[in-house]
Design a protein around this motif. Sequence first.
Motif, PDB file in Angstrom:
ATOM      1  N   SER A   7       0.852  -1.180   0.000  1.00 49.11           N
ATOM      2  CA  SER A   7       0.000   0.000   0.000  1.00 49.11           C
ATOM      3  C   SER A   7       0.892   1.235   0.000  1.00 49.11           C
ATOM      4  O   SER A   7       2.103   1.138   0.217  1.00 49.11           O
ATOM      5  N   GLY A   8       0.271   2.382  -0.252  1.00 48.91           N
ATOM      6  CA  GLY A   8       1.004   3.631  -0.167  1.00 48.91           C
ATOM      7  C   GLY A   8       1.394   4.255  -1.498  1.00 48.91           C
ATOM      8  O   GLY A   8       1.934   5.359  -1.528  1.00 48.91           O
ATOM      9  N   GLY A   9       1.127   3.557  -2.582  1.00 49.03           N
ATOM     10  CA  GLY A   9       1.429   4.128  -3.880  1.00 49.03           C
ATOM     11  C   GLY A   9       0.486   5.272  -4.212  1.00 49.03           C
ATOM     12  O   GLY A   9      -0.491   5.522  -3.511  1.00 49.03           O
ATOM     13  N   GLY A  10       0.805   5.963  -5.308  1.00 50.58           N
ATOM     14  CA  GLY A  10      -0.055   7.062  -5.723  1.00 50.58           C
ATOM     15  C   GLY A  10       0.639   7.966  -6.713  1.00 50.58           C
ATOM     16  O   GLY A  10       1.676   7.612  -7.283  1.00 50.58           O
ATOM     17  N   LEU A  11       0.056   9.129  -6.893  1.00 54.78           N
ATOM     18  CA  LEU A  11       0.580  10.132  -7.816  1.00 54.78           C
ATOM     19  C   LEU A  11       1.257  11.238  -7.018  1.00 54.78           C
ATOM     20  O   LEU A  11       0.654  11.772  -6.070  1.00 54.78           O
ATOM     21  N   VAL A  12       2.472  11.579  -7.401  1.00 54.75           N
ATOM     22  CA  VAL A  12       3.207  12.620  -6.701  1.00 54.75           C
ATOM     23  C   VAL A  12       4.002  13.421  -7.717  1.00 54.75           C
ATOM     24  O   VAL A  12       4.376  12.897  -8.771  1.00 54.75           O
ATOM     25  N   GLN A  13       4.246  14.678  -7.421  1.00 50.45           N
ATOM     26  CA  GLN A  13       5.059  15.510  -8.301  1.00 50.45           C
ATOM     27  C   GLN A  13       6.542  15.183  -8.109  1.00 50.45           C
ATOM     28  O   GLN A  13       6.959  14.728  -7.032  1.00 50.45           O
ATOM     29  N   ARG A  19       5.664   6.926   0.927  1.00 47.16           N
ATOM     30  CA  ARG A  19       6.110   5.825   1.783  1.00 47.16           C
ATOM     31  C   ARG A  19       5.279   4.601   1.465  1.00 47.16           C
ATOM     32  O   ARG A  19       4.059   4.604   1.677  1.00 47.16           O
ATOM     33  N   LEU A  20       5.919   3.585   0.948  1.00 47.18           N
ATOM     34  CA  LEU A  20       5.248   2.334   0.657  1.00 47.18           C
ATOM     35  C   LEU A  20       5.317   1.426   1.876  1.00 47.18           C
ATOM     36  O   LEU A  20       6.319   1.405   2.584  1.00 47.18           O
ATOM     37  N   SER A  21       4.251   0.677   2.074  1.00 44.74           N
ATOM     38  CA  SER A  21       4.203  -0.294   3.155  1.00 44.74           C
ATOM     39  C   SER A  21       3.877  -1.663   2.585  1.00 44.74           C
ATOM     40  O   SER A  21       3.188  -1.776   1.573  1.00 44.74           O
ATOM     41  N   CYS A  22       4.356  -2.684   3.251  1.00 44.84           N
ATOM     42  CA  CYS A  22       4.050  -4.058   2.868  1.00 44.84           C
ATOM     43  C   CYS A  22       3.724  -4.817   4.141  1.00 44.84           C
ATOM     44  O   CYS A  22       4.572  -4.951   5.031  1.00 44.84           O
ATOM     45  N   ALA A  23       2.498  -5.291   4.228  1.00 41.63           N
ATOM     46  CA  ALA A  23       2.063  -6.066   5.380  1.00 41.63           C
ATOM     47  C   ALA A  23       2.147  -7.548   5.041  1.00 41.63           C
ATOM     48  O   ALA A  23       1.642  -7.983   4.000  1.00 41.63           O
ATOM     49  N   ALA A  24       2.788  -8.304   5.930  1.00 48.94           N
ATOM     50  CA  ALA A  24       2.987  -9.729   5.694  1.00 48.94           C
ATOM     51  C   ALA A  24       2.228 -10.552   6.709  1.00 48.94           C
ATOM     52  O   ALA A  24       2.149 -10.187   7.885  1.00 48.94           O
ATOM     53  N   SER A  25       1.690 -11.654   6.243  1.00 50.11           N
ATOM     54  CA  SER A  25       1.027 -12.588   7.155  1.00 50.11           C
ATOM     55  C   SER A  25       2.008 -13.673   7.556  1.00 50.11           C
ATOM     56  O   SER A  25       3.025 -13.879   6.901  1.00 50.11           O
ATOM     57  N   GLY A  26       1.698 -14.386   8.625  1.00 52.13           N
ATOM     58  CA  GLY A  26       2.535 -15.513   9.025  1.00 52.13           C
ATOM     59  C   GLY A  26       3.408 -15.185  10.210  1.00 52.13           C
ATOM     60  O   GLY A  26       3.868 -14.053  10.359  1.00 52.13           O
ATOM     61  N   PRO A  27       3.672 -16.194  11.044  1.00 53.95           N
ATOM     62  CA  PRO A  27       4.411 -15.979  12.296  1.00 53.95           C
ATOM     63  C   PRO A  27       5.921 -15.937  12.151  1.00 53.95           C
ATOM     64  O   PRO A  27       6.613 -15.629  13.113  1.00 53.95           O
ATOM     65  N   THR A  28       6.443 -16.213  10.959  1.00 56.16           N
ATOM     66  CA  THR A  28       7.893 -16.309  10.804  1.00 56.16           C
ATOM     67  C   THR A  28       8.475 -15.168   9.985  1.00 56.16           C
ATOM     68  O   THR A  28       9.579 -15.271   9.464  1.00 56.16           O
ATOM     69  N   PHE A  29       7.748 -14.075   9.898  1.00 55.20           N
ATOM     70  CA  PHE A  29       8.201 -12.931   9.093  1.00 55.20           C
ATOM     71  C   PHE A  29       9.609 -12.496   9.482  1.00 55.20           C
ATOM     72  O   PHE A  29      10.431 -12.177   8.629  1.00 55.20           O
ATOM     73  N   ARG A  72      12.135  -2.106   8.290  1.00 58.49           N
ATOM     74  CA  ARG A  72      11.162  -3.126   8.656  1.00 58.49           C
ATOM     75  C   ARG A  72      10.838  -3.008  10.133  1.00 58.49           C
ATOM     76  O   ARG A  72      11.638  -2.525  10.939  1.00 58.49           O
ATOM     77  N   ASP A  73       9.653  -3.497  10.478  1.00 58.48           N
ATOM     78  CA  ASP A  73       9.211  -3.580  11.855  1.00 58.48           C
ATOM     79  C   ASP A  73       8.740  -5.019  12.058  1.00 58.48           C
ATOM     80  O   ASP A  73       7.618  -5.361  11.665  1.00 58.48           O
ATOM     81  N   ASN A  74       9.581  -5.837  12.649  1.00 61.47           N
ATOM     82  CA  ASN A  74       9.236  -7.256  12.799  1.00 61.47           C
ATOM     83  C   ASN A  74       8.079  -7.470  13.764  1.00 61.47           C
ATOM     84  O   ASN A  74       7.362  -8.469  13.664  1.00 61.47           O
ATOM     85  N   ALA A  75       7.889  -6.556  14.680  1.00 64.39           N
ATOM     86  CA  ALA A  75       6.763  -6.680  15.606  1.00 64.39           C
ATOM     87  C   ALA A  75       5.428  -6.476  14.884  1.00 64.39           C
ATOM     88  O   ALA A  75       4.395  -6.987  15.326  1.00 64.39           O
ATOM     89  N   LYS A  76       5.477  -5.734  13.781  1.00 63.84           N
ATOM     90  CA  LYS A  76       4.257  -5.459  13.021  1.00 63.84           C
ATOM     91  C   LYS A  76       4.182  -6.265  11.731  1.00 63.84           C
ATOM     92  O   LYS A  76       3.251  -6.073  10.939  1.00 63.84           O
ATOM     93  N   ASN A  77       5.170  -7.136  11.508  1.00 63.00           N
ATOM     94  CA  ASN A  77       5.202  -7.906  10.259  1.00 63.00           C
ATOM     95  C   ASN A  77       5.117  -6.985   9.047  1.00 63.00           C
ATOM     96  O   ASN A  77       4.305  -7.206   8.117  1.00 63.00           O
ATOM     97  N   ALA A  78       5.938  -5.962   9.037  1.00 60.18           N
ATOM     98  CA  ALA A  78       5.844  -4.979   7.966  1.00 60.18           C
ATOM     99  C   ALA A  78       7.221  -4.544   7.478  1.00 60.18           C
ATOM    100  O   ALA A  78       8.190  -4.526   8.246  1.00 60.18           O
ATOM    101  N   VAL A  79       7.260  -4.206   6.218  1.00 59.44           N
ATOM    102  CA  VAL A  79       8.465  -3.622   5.619  1.00 59.44           C
ATOM    103  C   VAL A  79       8.027  -2.357   4.888  1.00 59.44           C
ATOM    104  O   VAL A  79       6.899  -2.285   4.380  1.00 59.44           O
ATOM    105  N   TYR A  80       8.914  -1.380   4.852  1.00 60.37           N
ATOM    106  CA  TYR A  80       8.570  -0.075   4.301  1.00 60.37           C
ATOM    107  C   TYR A  80       9.618   0.362   3.272  1.00 60.37           C
ATOM    108  O   TYR A  80      10.764  -0.074   3.299  1.00 60.37           O
ATOM    109  N   LEU A  81       9.194   1.257   2.400  1.00 61.19           N
ATOM    110  CA  LEU A  81      10.118   1.899   1.486  1.00 61.19           C
ATOM    111  C   LEU A  81       9.793   3.390   1.485  1.00 61.19           C
ATOM    112  O   LEU A  81       8.758   3.801   0.939  1.00 61.19           O
ATOM    113  N   GLN A  82      10.649   4.165   2.119  1.00 67.03           N
ATOM    114  CA  GLN A  82      10.503   5.623   2.111  1.00 67.03           C
ATOM    115  C   GLN A  82      11.193   6.146   0.861  1.00 67.03           C
ATOM    116  O   GLN A  82      12.395   5.912   0.670  1.00 67.03           O
TER     117      GLN A  82
END
Length: 127
Positions: A7-13, A19-29, A72-82
Amino acid sequence: QVQLVESGGGLVQAGGSLRLSCAASGPTFSLYGMAWFRQAPGKEREFVATITYSGATTDYTDSVKGRFTISRDNAKNAVYLQMNSLKPEDKAVYYCAKSSYTMQVLLPRRASGFGSWGQGTQVTVSS
């Protein structure tokens, strides 16, 4: 079955930020390295950035160094791209990917090294 949702995509000048986010499922992220790839129309999917399972090591393609930051935030099972100082040539569909093996201290830059992929999120940069 691991699911990755970007998520987080869009149109920008040009010059703007996203900031893109990626939410992952599963306990072993936290055991897997993660990556961002992108694919522009008519072009092959290309490596953007990787981060190891612990977050200790990151790697970037030359064209985004100094502008993009992967985290990344392993507690939230997420990775980001700023993404800062965006350029029209950054326009692409951005994909989040999970490495095929656990606890790698060096991650590949090739797409074949990643076994799970999200559906992608579109980033458009206007000039």
